[in-house]
Enzyme design. Structure first.
Site, mmCIF file in Angstrom:
data_model
loop_
_atom_site.group_PDB
_atom_site.id
_atom_site.type_symbol
_atom_site.label_atom_id
_atom_site.label_comp_id
_atom_site.label_asym_id
_atom_site.label_seq_id
_atom_site.Cartn_x
_atom_site.Cartn_y
_atom_site.Cartn_z
ATOM 1 C CB ILE A 139 -15.375 -11.030 -12.605
ATOM 2 C CG1 ILE A 139 -14.642 -10.688 -13.898
ATOM 3 C CG2 ILE A 139 -14.377 -11.174 -11.462
ATOM 4 C CD1 ILE A 139 -13.955 -9.345 -13.871
ATOM 5 C CE LYS A 208 -21.176 -2.487 -13.914
ATOM 6 N NZ LYS A 208 -20.377 -2.654 -15.156
#
Length: 433
Positions: A139, A208
Site C-alpha cells: 500500500i 508502524k
C-alpha cells in the site's frame, strides 16, 4: 550527492528471504523496464546473506556472507536492507550511509526505534533513505504522507496495519472459531510466524504507528511512545457482543492530534461499526484511513504483506532513489520540525465496551454504576444475561460514552477489588461512538 555520469546504478541487497528473493528476481527479470524508468541500468552488485542459500534463477556468485564489506564497496551506489531486526541492520545501514550510499529499507522496527539517528546521518551524508515497504506492504502510504499531503494538515491516521491479526479477527467473526484456532490456521497458511508474539501482542503494529505518526505530524515518535494492546485476550464472547452492536473487532493503530496539541498514538483492539470503511477489510489485507483539514477523508487499502506485494513497494523506492542518484540531487528528507509532545495515554478519550461477570445479587448493578459515576464515566448501554452453572452470576456488557482512558481503567481496578466481579474485566475501545 555525486552524479553517476553514464554509469549504471549498482545495488547491494541485504537479505534474500521471502521479500528479498522477489526483489532480486524483479531486478534481474525486468532490467530493461527498470533501465527505462531510471535512465540508467540498475545492476545487482551483490546479495548479503547470513548463511548459505540457494535461490533458483539467481547467480550464486552474487551471494556473500560478508555484509559489512558489501555495503562499503566502492562500486555500490544503493543498499536495500531487508534483513529486519535492529542489529546488525542498524550498523549496516549507518555504514552504508557513511559510505555515501542511499538506502531503501522495509525495517519498521529499526525506523521506529532509531529513525532519528538514521535520518540525521542521511542528511549529513546528502543521501536518501526510503522506506515505503516498512508500513502496510504494497500500500502506498509513506509517500502520500511524506509528499502528497505535505501541504495539508493531517489531523488523524488510523488503520489496520498488521495482516496476521486482521486475518485472525476476521476468522473469529466469519467462522466463529476461537482465537487459538484462528491463530493456528494463520500459522498453517503462513500468515503468522511460529512465534506470533510481535503480531498478536501489537508490537509490529506499534512500530508502524510510530512511523505513521512521525510522518503525519512532522515530529519524532518512537516505539516507546506508543500505547500498545494486543488481541490475545479477545474472546468469542467479545466477538458476539461486537456483532450484537453491529460492529466488528479490529486491531487499530490510531494516531491523532489531541485537544492540547500533543500527539496521541496507540494500538488497541477496537469495536468498529460495520458502516465504517475499515470494518470491511477482510483476511490479511491492510488499510489506512487519513483525515486532513483540506483533503478530507482518504483511505488506502491492499495486501499488507507477502513477497511480491512488499517487493513492489521496495522497487518503487529503489527506482526513486536511483533517479535521484542519476541526477545527483537527494529527495525529500525527514520532516521533523514539530515538537508537540506525546499525549499521556491516561487522558486519551474514547468510548469503551466493558465485559464482566458479576454476582447475580440485588444492588450489584447499582454499585457498578456508582463506581463509574465516581470516576465520571457515563453509561451509554447495558446488556445483561444469565450464566449457567452452580454459582449465581450474570454477564454484563457495558458501553460507555466517551471518557478518558485513565478513568475507565480506574473503574476497572475498583470493580476488580470490590468483590462483586467474578474473574477478569475485558475492555475494548469503540470507534466513532
Amino acid at each position: 550527492m555525486m552524479t553517476l555520469g553514464d554509469a549504471p546504478v549498482r545495488v547491494a541487497l541485504l537479505g534474500c528471504g521471502v521479500v528479498g528473493s522477489q526483489v532480486a528476481r524483479i531486478l534481474l527479470a525486468q532490467a530493461d523496464d527498470l533501465r527505462a524508468r531510471v535512465g540508467r541500468p540498475l545492476e545487482l552488485a551483490g546479495i548479503g546473506v547470513r548463511r548459505e542459500v540457494e535461490r533458483p534463477g539467481i547467480d550464486a556468485s552474487l551471494f556473500t556472507q560478508d555484509l559489512a564489506a558489501l555495503v562499503e564497496r566502492d562500486d555500490v551506489d544503493l543498499v536495500i536492507e531487508l534483513i529486519g531486526g535492529i542489529s546488525p541492520a542498524r550498523e549496516l545501514v549507518l555504514a552504508a550511509i557513511g559510505a555515501g550510499k542511499s538506502v531503501v529499507s522495509a525495517n519498521k522496527a529499526l525506523l521506529a526505534q532509531h529513525g532519528a539517528e538514521i535520518f540525521e546521518a542521511a542528511a549529513a551524508a546528502d543521501v536518501d533513505v526510503y522506506y515505503e515497504a516498512a508500513v502496510a506492504g504494497a500500500i502506498p502510504i509513506i509517500r502520500p504522507l511524506r509528499e502528497s499531503l505535505v501541504g495539508d494538515e493531517v489531523t488523524a491516521v488510523k488503520g489496520i496495519v498488521n495482516g496476521t491479526t486482521n486475518y485472525i479477527l476476521d476468522q473469529m467473526h466469519t467462522q466463529g472459531v476461537t482465537f487459538a484456532d484462528a491463530l493456528a490456521d494463520a500459522q498453517r497458511l503462513g500468515y503468522a510466524e511460529a512465534d506470533p508474539t510481535a503480531d498478536v501482542e501489537g508490537h509490529d503494529a506499534a512500530a508502524k504507528a510510530a512511523i505513521l505518526a512521525s510522518l503525519a505530524f512532522h515530529t519524532r515518535v518512537t516505539l516507546s511512545d506508543v500505547a500498545c494492546e494486543g488481541i490475545s485476550s479477545v474472546t468469542a464472547e467479545d466477538v458476539q457482543a461486537a456483532e450484537s452492536m453491529r460492529c466488528v473487532i479490529k486491531l487499530l493503530a490510531q494516531c491523532s492530534v489531541s485537544p492540547d496539541g500533543t500527539v496521541a498514538v496507540g494500538v488497541h483492539p477496537t469495536m468498529v461499526p460495520v458502516e465504517h470503511p475499515l470494518a470491511g477489510i477482510r483476511g490479511a489485507y491492510n488499510a489506512v484511513f487519513i483525515e486532513s483539514v483540506n483533503a478530507g477523508r482518504l483511505m488506502f487499502m491492499g495486501p499488507g504483506a507477502g513477497g511480491s506485494p512488499t517487493a513492489s513497494a521496495v522497487l518503487g523506492d529503489v527506482v526513486t532513489a536511483a533517479r535521484n542518484r542519476v541526477r545527483g540531487v537527494p529527495g525529500h528528507g525527514e520532516s521533523a520540525y514539530s515538537r508537540p509532545g506525546i499525549t499521556d495515554p491516561a487522558t486519551v478519550v474514547s468510548a469503551y465496551y466493558l465485559a464482566l461477570t458479576v454476582r447475580d445479587e440485588p444492588g450489584v448493578l447499582s454499585r457498578v454504576a456508582d463506581a463509574m459515576a465516581r470516576r465520571g464515566v457515563s453509561i451509554a448501554a447495558v446488556r445483561q444475561e444469565q450464566t449457567t452453572g452452580e454459582d449465581a452470576s450474570a454477564r454484563l456488557g457495558i458501553t460507555t460514552h466517551r471518557a478518558p482512558d485513565g478513568s475507565v481503567r480506574a473503574v476497572v481496578d475498583e470493580l476488580r477489588e470490590g468483590g462483586d466481579v467474578l474473574g477478569d474485566v475485558r475492555v475494548l475501545r469503540v470507534e466513532g461512538a
